[in-house]
Design a protein around this motif. Structure first.
Motif, PDB file in Angstrom:
ATOM      1  N   GLU A   1       0.244   3.447   0.933  1.00  0.00           N
ATOM      2  CA  GLU A   1       0.553   3.918  -1.054  1.00  0.00           C
ATOM      3  C   GLU A   1       0.966   3.057  -2.304  1.00  0.00           C
ATOM      4  OE1 GLU A   1       3.195   7.405  -0.572  1.00  0.00           O
ATOM      5  OE2 GLU A   1       1.436   8.659   0.568  1.00  0.00           O
ATOM      6  N   ILE A   2       1.219   2.572  -1.381  1.00  0.00           N
ATOM      7  CA  ILE A   2       2.375   1.165  -1.984  1.00  0.00           C
ATOM      8  C   ILE A   2       1.242   0.275  -2.281  1.00  0.00           C
ATOM      9  CG2 ILE A   2       3.522  -0.853  -3.379  1.00  0.00           C
ATOM     10  CD1 ILE A   2       4.965   2.293  -3.400  1.00  0.00           C
ATOM     11  N   ILE A   3       0.826  -0.767  -1.230  1.00  0.00           N
ATOM     12  CA  ILE A   3       0.206  -1.955  -1.903  1.00  0.00           C
ATOM     13  C   ILE A   3      -1.668  -1.527  -1.620  1.00  0.00           C
ATOM     14  CG2 ILE A   3       2.100  -3.035  -0.310  1.00  0.00           C
ATOM     15  CD1 ILE A   3       0.219  -3.745   2.048  1.00  0.00           C
ATOM     16  N   ASP A   4      -1.666  -0.288  -0.839  1.00  0.00           N
ATOM     17  CA  ASP A   4      -3.854   0.083  -0.976  1.00  0.00           C
ATOM     18  C   ASP A   4      -4.602   0.290  -2.110  1.00  0.00           C
ATOM     19  OD1 ASP A   4      -4.202  -1.462   1.625  1.00  0.00           O
ATOM     20  OD2 ASP A   4      -4.154   0.869   2.546  1.00  0.00           O
ATOM     21  N   THR A   5      -5.365   0.699  -2.472  1.00  0.00           N
ATOM     22  CA  THR A   5      -5.909   1.062  -3.988  1.00  0.00           C
ATOM     23  C   THR A   5      -6.686   2.454  -3.077  1.00  0.00           C
ATOM     24  OG1 THR A   5      -7.397  -0.448  -3.312  1.00  0.00           O
ATOM     25  CG2 THR A   5      -6.346  -0.681  -5.178  1.00  0.00           C
TER      26      THR A   5
ATOM     27  N   ALA B   1      -4.697  -8.069  -3.791  1.00  0.00           N
ATOM     28  CA  ALA B   1      -5.207  -7.294  -4.211  1.00  0.00           C
ATOM     29  C   ALA B   1      -3.753  -6.249  -4.480  1.00  0.00           C
ATOM     30  CB  ALA B   1      -5.953  -5.672  -2.994  1.00  0.00           C
ATOM     31  N   TYR B   2      -2.807  -6.052  -4.349  1.00  0.00           N
ATOM     32  CA  TYR B   2      -1.940  -5.645  -4.808  1.00  0.00           C
ATOM     33  C   TYR B   2      -1.910  -5.585  -5.679  1.00  0.00           C
ATOM     34  CZ  TYR B   2       2.660  -3.961  -6.073  1.00  0.00           C
ATOM     35  OH  TYR B   2       3.803  -3.608  -6.768  1.00  0.00           O
TER      36      TYR B   2
ATOM     37  N   LEU C   1      -9.373  -3.453   1.837  1.00  0.00           N
ATOM     38  CA  LEU C   1     -10.443  -4.220   1.364  1.00  0.00           C
ATOM     39  C   LEU C   1     -11.369  -4.183   2.544  1.00  0.00           C
ATOM     40  CD1 LEU C   1      -7.347  -6.691   1.012  1.00  0.00           C
ATOM     41  CD2 LEU C   1      -9.306  -6.266  -0.736  1.00  0.00           C
TER      42      LEU C   1
ATOM     43  N   LEU D   1      -4.211 -11.968   1.119  1.00  0.00           N
ATOM     44  CA  LEU D   1      -5.353 -11.492   0.359  1.00  0.00           C
ATOM     45  C   LEU D   1      -4.863 -10.114   0.292  1.00  0.00           C
ATOM     46  CD1 LEU D   1      -7.886 -11.169  -0.504  1.00  0.00           C
ATOM     47  CD2 LEU D   1      -8.905 -10.602   2.305  1.00  0.00           C
ATOM     48  N   GLU D   2      -3.963  -9.484   0.777  1.00  0.00           N
ATOM     49  CA  GLU D   2      -3.454  -7.858   0.367  1.00  0.00           C
ATOM     50  C   GLU D   2      -2.460  -7.870  -0.879  1.00  0.00           C
ATOM     51  OE1 GLU D   2      -3.299  -5.480   4.546  1.00  0.00           O
ATOM     52  OE2 GLU D   2      -1.833  -5.762   3.861  1.00  0.00           O
TER      53      GLU D   2
ATOM     54  N   LYS E   1      -4.313  -4.813  -8.298  1.00  0.00           N
ATOM     55  CA  LYS E   1      -4.631  -3.372  -8.869  1.00  0.00           C
ATOM     56  C   LYS E   1      -3.049  -2.914 -10.111  1.00  0.00           C
ATOM     57  CE  LYS E   1      -1.626  -0.249  -5.849  1.00  0.00           C
ATOM     58  NZ  LYS E   1      -1.088   0.492  -5.189  1.00  0.00           N
ATOM     59  N   GLU E   2      -2.096  -3.806  -9.463  1.00  0.00           N
ATOM     60  CA  GLU E   2      -1.247  -3.660 -10.530  1.00  0.00           C
ATOM     61  C   GLU E   2      -1.046  -3.921 -12.174  1.00  0.00           C
ATOM     62  OE1 GLU E   2       2.443  -1.938 -10.318  1.00  0.00           O
ATOM     63  OE2 GLU E   2       1.102  -0.788  -8.607  1.00  0.00           O
TER      64      GLU E   2
ATOM     65  N   LEU F   1     -10.747  -1.759  -2.340  1.00  0.00           N
ATOM     66  CA  LEU F   1     -10.975  -3.081  -3.297  1.00  0.00           C
ATOM     67  C   LEU F   1     -11.712  -3.975  -2.416  1.00  0.00           C
ATOM     68  CD1 LEU F   1      -8.163  -4.929  -5.352  1.00  0.00           C
ATOM     69  CD2 LEU F   1     -10.093  -3.370  -6.088  1.00  0.00           C
TER      70      LEU F   1
END
Lengths: 208, 208
Positions: B74-78, A200-201, B107, A196-197, A204-205, B82
């Motif tokens: 910082e990389i994988i979260d928004t 989400a990544y 999330l 799921l992460e 976002k990208e 979300l």
DNA sequence: TAGATTGTTAATCGATTAACAATC
DNA sequence: TAGATTGTTAATCGATTAACAATC
């Protein structure tokens, strides 16, 4: 036959399911590009996988669906089948047991285990639930070679150790604990939160 | 920051969880080989992943656990998080909802959907269940960008189409139906039967 | 035949690992 | 300093894809 790459085995399993659907719809032959489209991959990859299992067709009218199902079965199934058990019969364990019900496959889920006395000795999602304390005994008795691990994360390591001691040959680990088992036991790990992460990544990208 | 490989993202998610455990145990620093051992991978891979996210430590006393957790976040979260929804709240859906409860993450699972009138309008595993007919409306209202698909296989394709139309940006597909979605929607598929068949194959091969 | 399809090799792409310089 | 550790490049490994000969 040499051992095939894991990715190829995964796709063969998917091909088979798709082919069974095709068969049910009365389709007798299928082109590599048709199978590829149904799976969202390329036709070359389908042909290469099929090449790897040593199957080929003389006709240019696609693969014989029935034949191909049979050949894939010869590769990924065992002649006499394998028994599996679900360790920890919570929501996830039940989901897996239910998925399996009615699927005619060489794999059989023959037992589930839990510590909850309200579950023990009941039949849950079609499978008898045994107390965790009988784990070793029943694995040996019922000749269970595969364990599906769906216990809470803090129990994963000790339970896995018991499983290995009891002679389990493969573990499918759905807990969030990374396991460390001896190299003669095949281990496959999958974690839903990680997946799921990952989604989400990339969401976002894509929108960055 | 360039988009990172999916495999790296998966590992970063696992590193973070492991690091959170370490932190809970009062560990302030961790060597690359320690983290690698906990994850059953190599220390080089850990260092390379960490290099890719642009983190580095001046000390030779390992990585600062807290810092590294923050940088991975910082990389994988928004920044603002979300919202996700579970489509089909059977055993698997409930398992996922339960996993998520209490996990502090960016999330959030904010809704579930089902066709079963016995479930609709109830709170299941901590999440409100809405009728499938409200899918589009609620996705828009609640700004849901990720869907976790756990419906029966025959509904997967039409539901996915509705999801895409409603503006979903990522789908995590747990049904056995391969989906075909427009390329601006990120799709991750996972099938439990395939994984189990893979384990069975390698168990067979190891013992051949 | 022309067009479509398969089977297979070689090239490419991507991910992991080996090697090692720099640093504490 | 010697030993341990990190960061990074280059080599290797493995998986996918491009190209194409063979066949219907």
């Amino acid at each position: 036959m040499n051992t095939l790459p894991g990715k190829t085995i995964g796709r063969l399993s998917e091909y088979r399911r798709t082919l069974l659907n095709c068969l049910a719809q009365g389709k007798t032959h299928i082109y590599s590009h048709e199978l590829a489209n149904l799976q969202n991959i390329t036709a070359v990859q389908v042909r290469r996988d099929i090449m790897l299992i040593g199957y080929s067709t003389t006709l240019k009218k696609g693969y014989d669906v029935k034949d191909l199902i049979k050949v894939i079965g010869e590769i990924i199934d065992t002649d006499d089948g394998l028994n599996a058990a679900i360790i920890g019969i919570g929501n996830l364990g039940r989901a897996i047991a239910t998925y399996f019900k009615g699927k005619r496959t060489k794999l059989k889920i023959v037992a589930t285990f839990d510590t909850d006395s309200g579950k023990i000795n009941r039949v849950i999602s079609g499978v008898k639930c045994y107390p965790m304390s009988d784990l070793s005994a029943i694995i040996k008795d019922q000749n269970i070679s595969i364990a599906i691990l769906t216990v809470p994360p803090e129990y994963a390591s000790p339970v896995a150790e018991t499983l290995v001691m009891a002679g389990i040959k493969g573990i499918l680990n759905y807990t969030s604990t990374a396991l460390n088992v001896s190299s003669n036991v095949y281990l496959e790990e999958y974690d839903m939160i990680t997946s799921l992460e990952k989604v989400a990544y990339f969401v976002k990208e894509k929108n960055a």
